[in-house]
Scaffold this active site. Structure first.
Site, PDB file in Angstrom:
ATOM      1  N   THR A 175      -1.979  -5.770 -12.164  1.00  0.00           N
ATOM      2  CA  THR A 175      -0.708  -6.205 -11.587  1.00  0.00           C
ATOM      3  C   THR A 175      -0.849  -7.617 -11.032  1.00  0.00           C
ATOM      4  OG1 THR A 175       1.098  -5.485 -10.137  1.00  0.00           O
ATOM      5  CG2 THR A 175      -1.134  -5.226  -9.280  1.00  0.00           C
ATOM      6  N   ASN A 176       0.237  -8.158 -10.514  1.00  0.00           N
ATOM      7  CA  ASN A 176       0.260  -9.507  -9.951  1.00  0.00           C
ATOM      8  C   ASN A 176       0.605  -9.422  -8.486  1.00  0.00           C
ATOM      9  OD1 ASN A 176      -0.284 -10.951 -12.263  1.00  0.00           O
ATOM     10  ND2 ASN A 176       1.872 -11.258 -12.781  1.00  0.00           N
ATOM     11  N   ARG A 177       0.282 -10.461  -7.750  1.00  0.00           N
ATOM     12  CA  ARG A 177       0.661 -10.496  -6.344  1.00  0.00           C
ATOM     13  C   ARG A 177       2.114 -10.923  -6.227  1.00  0.00           C
ATOM     14  NH1 ARG A 177      -3.586 -13.309  -2.424  1.00  0.00           N
ATOM     15  NH2 ARG A 177      -2.179 -12.348  -0.900  1.00  0.00           N
TER      16      ARG A 177
ATOM     17  N   ALA B  34       7.064 -11.945 -10.902  1.00  0.00           N
ATOM     18  CA  ALA B  34       5.703 -12.340 -11.269  1.00  0.00           C
ATOM     19  C   ALA B  34       5.303 -11.429 -12.434  1.00  0.00           C
ATOM     20  CB  ALA B  34       4.767 -12.177 -10.092  1.00  0.00           C
TER      21      ALA B  34
END
Ligand code: CTP
Ligand code: CA
Length: 221
Positions: free
Chosen positions: A33-35, A99
């Site tokens: 995942t992304n921040r 994101a």
């Protein structure tokens, strides 16, 4: 009592927004995942709804409540986000705040992968579709205004200009994420469009959302 038209500058407009991270599974219990807290995208959705727009918010997994008057579509992966966005065109305005994971696993394991004996693991990743570019370059349903975000840790203006061009966007909100942005209520944002960059400042994500809605309202008149 009826609101003055000036307080509803986006009345009758459909604004389609992506927000939050995506989650790309590796197996039933793990993923990449992304921040992203989703706070900036949700603040923009709230501001657009307050400005009178019909708002569709395609959201990755976040722990935020849906703003009043906003239709929220929950997705997990970039491919699902891509499908949901295209299913909700046409729109007058598209704002890509999510994101989006650039990569997904080439194959998702059906069972939980055991860690086994070795000390290394290689995973083959394949590129996800670029949602913003697919909307910005849409041959028949391109919204009048297509706005992207760029999170950069360096060369914020240069990379922002490049993304404006390559994604067919009208404006890029370029964000310096080298310090204090993730999960924060404040941001460092510059808007870049065909007439160049506007000088950035440190502001709350709510203020950044209000600024962007003003910009959009002015562009649509
Ligand atoms: N974006 C998108 N779909 C993707 C990747 C990015 O819609 N698969 C959108 C983001 O929502 C954002 C903009 O494109 O509005 C820029 O995202 P960013 O990650 O900064 O740009 P990339 O083109 O992915 O380039 P890189 O990560 O290499 O900087
Ligand atoms: Ca990216």
């Amino acid at each position: 009592t009826a609101l003055k038209p000036k307080t509803q500058p986006l009345k009758g407009r459909h604004v389609l927004i992506t927000a939050g991270p995506t989650f790309e599974p590796l197996d039933p219990v793990r993923g990449i995942t992304n921040r992203s807290s989703g706070k900036q995208g949700y603040a923009i959705a709230a501001a657009a709804a307050q400005a009178g727009a019909q708002v569709t918010l395609v959201s990755g997994p976040v722990s935020l409540t849906t703003p009043d008057g906003v239709t929220r579509i929950d997705v997990e992966t970039a491919q699902q986000m891509f499908e949901a966005v295209h299913a909700h065109l046409p729109a007058d305005v598209f704002i890509g705040v999510a994101a989006v994971g650039d990569w997904r696993a080439k194959t998702i394991a059906r069972d939980k992968q055991k860690k086994g004996e070795g000390d290394e693991l290689s995973v083959t990743l394949v590129k996800n579709p670029d949602i913003l570019a697919s909307v910005g370059k849409h041959e028949t349903l391109r919204p009048r205004l297509v706005i992207g975000f760029a999170a950069e840790t360096r060369n914020v203006e240069v990379y922002g200009q490049t993304k404006l061009r390559t994604k067919g966007a009208d404006a890029i909100m370029a964000n310096d994420v080298s310090k204090d942005v993730f999960d924060a209520d404040t941001t460092n944002m510059i808007l870049i469009d065909a007439s160049g960059p506007t000088s950035g400042r440190h502001m709350t994500k709510t203020e950044a959302a209000a600024d962007l809605i003003h910009y959009i309202a002015a562009k649509l008149t």
